[in-house]
Design an enzyme around this catalytic site. Structure first.
Site, PDB file in Angstrom:
ATOM      1  N   TYR A  89      -1.818   0.443   9.979  1.00  0.00           N
ATOM      2  CA  TYR A  89      -2.068  -0.280   8.724  1.00  0.00           C
ATOM      3  C   TYR A  89      -0.830  -0.227   7.827  1.00  0.00           C
ATOM      4  O   TYR A  89      -0.316  -1.263   7.379  1.00  0.00           O
ATOM      5  CB  TYR A  89      -3.278   0.335   8.006  1.00  0.00           C
ATOM      6  CG  TYR A  89      -3.439  -0.169   6.599  1.00  0.00           C
ATOM      7  CD1 TYR A  89      -3.652  -1.525   6.359  1.00  0.00           C
ATOM      8  CD2 TYR A  89      -3.346   0.689   5.509  1.00  0.00           C
ATOM      9  CE1 TYR A  89      -3.779  -1.998   5.063  1.00  0.00           C
ATOM     10  CE2 TYR A  89      -3.474   0.222   4.215  1.00  0.00           C
ATOM     11  CZ  TYR A  89      -3.687  -1.119   3.995  1.00  0.00           C
ATOM     12  OH  TYR A  89      -3.808  -1.586   2.714  1.00  0.00           O
ATOM     13  N   THR A 121       0.814  -1.211   0.000  1.00  0.00           N
ATOM     14  CA  THR A 121       0.000   0.000   0.000  1.00  0.00           C
ATOM     15  C   THR A 121       0.849   1.262   0.000  1.00  0.00           C
ATOM     16  O   THR A 121       1.956   1.281   0.573  1.00  0.00           O
ATOM     17  CB  THR A 121      -0.889   0.003   1.269  1.00  0.00           C
ATOM     18  OG1 THR A 121      -1.498   1.280   1.386  1.00  0.00           O
ATOM     19  CG2 THR A 121      -0.092  -0.247   2.526  1.00  0.00           C
TER      20      THR A 121
HETATM   21  N1  UFG Z   1     -12.774  10.707   3.128  1.00  0.00           N
HETATM   22  C1  UFG Z   1     -13.767  11.634   3.428  1.00  0.00           C
HETATM   23  N2  UFG Z   1     -14.997  11.165   3.712  1.00  0.00           N
HETATM   24  C2  UFG Z   1     -15.320   9.835   3.735  1.00  0.00           C
HETATM   25  C3  UFG Z   1     -14.309   8.903   3.424  1.00  0.00           C
HETATM   26  C4  UFG Z   1     -13.037   9.372   3.131  1.00  0.00           C
HETATM   27  O1  UFG Z   1     -13.512  12.831   3.438  1.00  0.00           O
HETATM   28  O2  UFG Z   1     -16.466   9.488   4.046  1.00  0.00           O
HETATM   29  C5  UFG Z   1     -11.427  11.190   2.795  1.00  0.00           C
HETATM   30  C6  UFG Z   1     -10.363  10.677   3.746  1.00  0.00           C
HETATM   31  O3  UFG Z   1     -10.275  11.465   4.886  1.00  0.00           O
HETATM   32  C7  UFG Z   1      -9.133  10.725   2.842  1.00  0.00           C
HETATM   33  C8  UFG Z   1      -9.687  10.440   1.445  1.00  0.00           C
HETATM   34  O4  UFG Z   1     -11.075  10.689   1.529  1.00  0.00           O
HETATM   35  O5  UFG Z   1      -8.619  12.013   2.848  1.00  0.00           O
HETATM   36  C9  UFG Z   1      -9.491   9.002   1.015  1.00  0.00           C
HETATM   37  O6  UFG Z   1      -9.921   8.152   2.080  1.00  0.00           O
HETATM   38  P1  UFG Z   1     -10.205   6.605   1.894  1.00  0.00           P
HETATM   39  O7  UFG Z   1     -10.737   6.109   3.189  1.00  0.00           O
HETATM   40  O8  UFG Z   1     -11.030   6.392   0.666  1.00  0.00           O
HETATM   41  O9  UFG Z   1      -8.789   5.985   1.564  1.00  0.00           O
HETATM   42  P2  UFG Z   1      -7.378   6.156   2.323  1.00  0.00           P
HETATM   43  O10 UFG Z   1      -6.573   7.166   1.542  1.00  0.00           O
HETATM   44  O11 UFG Z   1      -7.527   6.380   3.778  1.00  0.00           O
HETATM   45  O12 UFG Z   1      -6.766   4.705   2.157  1.00  0.00           O
HETATM   46  C10 UFG Z   1      -6.783   4.030   0.920  1.00  0.00           C
HETATM   47  C11 UFG Z   1      -6.784   2.546   1.174  1.00  0.00           C
HETATM   48  C12 UFG Z   1      -5.507   2.136   1.801  1.00  0.00           C
HETATM   49  C13 UFG Z   1      -4.343   2.648   0.995  1.00  0.00           C
HETATM   50  C14 UFG Z   1      -4.431   4.141   0.777  1.00  0.00           C
HETATM   51  C15 UFG Z   1      -3.318   4.587  -0.124  1.00  0.00           C
HETATM   52  O13 UFG Z   1      -7.845   2.193   2.028  1.00  0.00           O
HETATM   53  O14 UFG Z   1      -5.483   0.740   1.847  1.00  0.00           O
HETATM   54  O15 UFG Z   1      -5.665   4.420   0.166  1.00  0.00           O
HETATM   55  O16 UFG Z   1      -3.351   5.975  -0.332  1.00  0.00           O
HETATM   56  F1  UFG Z   1      -3.222   2.422   1.668  1.00  0.00           F
END
Ligand code: UFG
Length: 328
Positions: free
Chosen positions: A141, A117
């Site tokens: 993670y 990741t």
């Molecule tokens: N976000 C919101 N509202 C929501 C959900 C997410 O504003 O309801 C924001 C988060 O705060 C973040 C962005 O959208 O800024 C992306 O969030 P995600 O939860 O979609 O994904 P993450 O970036 O946290 O994580 C994902 C995968 C991981 C991976 C990562 C790599 O879940 O496994 O991308 O960048 F490691």
């Protein structure tokens, strides 16, 4: 030569299994169905329900199915959950991977493709993050996956195992034929949440953090269509089979979208003006993370087919509509 796919009933794993089946590659799935679904596994792929950390079971599987390569997806993968449940993440992601690797080495498996990741990087200093940048994960993670990467590298230098570590950026979208998709109802990933809000499955959605040092104040991510991830895995295996050396490669497109960009795209494509509330930052979130993709393009014969946020959103919407119709 059969491929064992761990976590093959999950969101990403099931797309890979489908992609291997489509290419007539024999495949066996190992999944404990904790977050995966039996129906996500195509009928051509035998599903064994069990734990990756069960060394007896895995060793039996490896020899009975004469496994040539392992693709390891089984893991917990929600960044904020890992912040509140680090032990669960180290146990499920690192400890289970150690057990799997023990069986893999004992069986003399040739090739290992590991689902890592972009979360291993933490908050990168550069606009585009390359594989040789120092990994400083901001969440358990990311740390749990980095530990597995380290084990894999050390094990490979002490054995004949060859690996490709693929560091995924933000995977989204669904199979355009809608044979599988992201089926977890309570998923927390941005595209899924926004699509559910657009379809009225949830009352609205939150944006976590509007004061980041980014162009519009919201976090920037490199969203990659799950089908392009499938082709990256297929190419990674072909590369290893062709005698390629072990490699660690980013999987992204090399350009970022903000949370607001994603929300606006989902609103436009769905034609729905769903409610969005601005909230404070979420724990463990880096401000911006976008892939430097030069290595994957150089090492693998990989050409993305869906480098387009609208296509990602369209397929995610179509899958969510199908799920909703099925659950009625
Ligand atoms: N976000 C919101 N509202 C929501 C959900 C997410 O504003 O309801 C924001 C988060 O705060 C973040 C962005 O959208 O800024 C992306 O969030 P995600 O939860 O979609 O994904 P993450 O970036 O946290 O994580 C994902 C995968 C991981 C991976 C990562 C790599 O879940 O496994 O991308 O960048 F490691």
């Amino acid at each position: 030569m059969t491929i064992l796919v761990t976590g093959g009933a999950g969101y990403i794993g099931s797309h890979i299994v489908q992609g291997l089946v489509d290419r007539q590659q024999p495949v066996v799935v190992l999944d404990n169905l904790s977050t995966g679904f039996r129906h996500a596994v195509p009928p051509e792929a035998p599903l064994i329900v069990g734990e990756v950390g069960d060394e007896g079971l895995v060793s039996r599987l490896l020899s009975e199915h004469r496994i040539e390569a392992v693709m390891h997806f089984a893991a917990s993968s929600v960044v904020p959950d890992s912040v509140t449940n680090p032990l669960g993440y180290y146990s499920n992601n690192t400890v289970s991977s150690l057990a799997l690797l023990k069986s893999v080495v004992a069986a003399g498996i040739k090739y290992f493709v590991f689902s890592s990741t972009a979360a291993v990087y933490g908050n990168p200093d550069n606009q585009l993050v390359a594989e040789d940048q120092i990994a400083r994960p901001m969440s358990p993670y990311g740390a749990s996956k980095l530990m597995t990467e380290t084990m894999l590298r050390d094990i490979a230098s002490a054995s004949s195992l060859k690996y490709v570590i693929l560091r995924y950026f933000n995977v989204a979208g669904a199979d355009p034929k809608l044979r599988t998709g992201q089926s977890t109802r309570a998923a927390t990933h941005l595209v899924k949440v926004a699509v559910q809000a657009a379809l009225g499955i949830r009352a609205g959605m939150d944006i976590f953090g509007t004061d980041y040092p980014t162009p519009d104040g919201t976090c920037v991510r490199d969203y990659i269509h799950v089908c392009d991830l499938v082709s990256a895995h297929i190419e990674a295996l072909a590369y290893l089979r062709g005698g390629g050396n072990s490699a660690t490669l980013n999987c992204g497109y090399g350009h970022g979208y903000s949370v607001r960009d994603v929300v606006d795209t989902v609103r436009r494509i769905s034609g729905t003006d769903f409610a969005v509330a601005e909230r404070s930052r979420r724990a463990g979130d880096p401000a911006s993370i976008v892939a430097d993709t030069r290595a994957i393009r150089r090492v693998l014969s990989w050409t993305p087919a869906f480098d387009n946020l609208e296509a990602i959103v369209q397929h995610a919407l179509a899958w969510e509509r199908k799920l909703t119709a099925q659950n009625r």
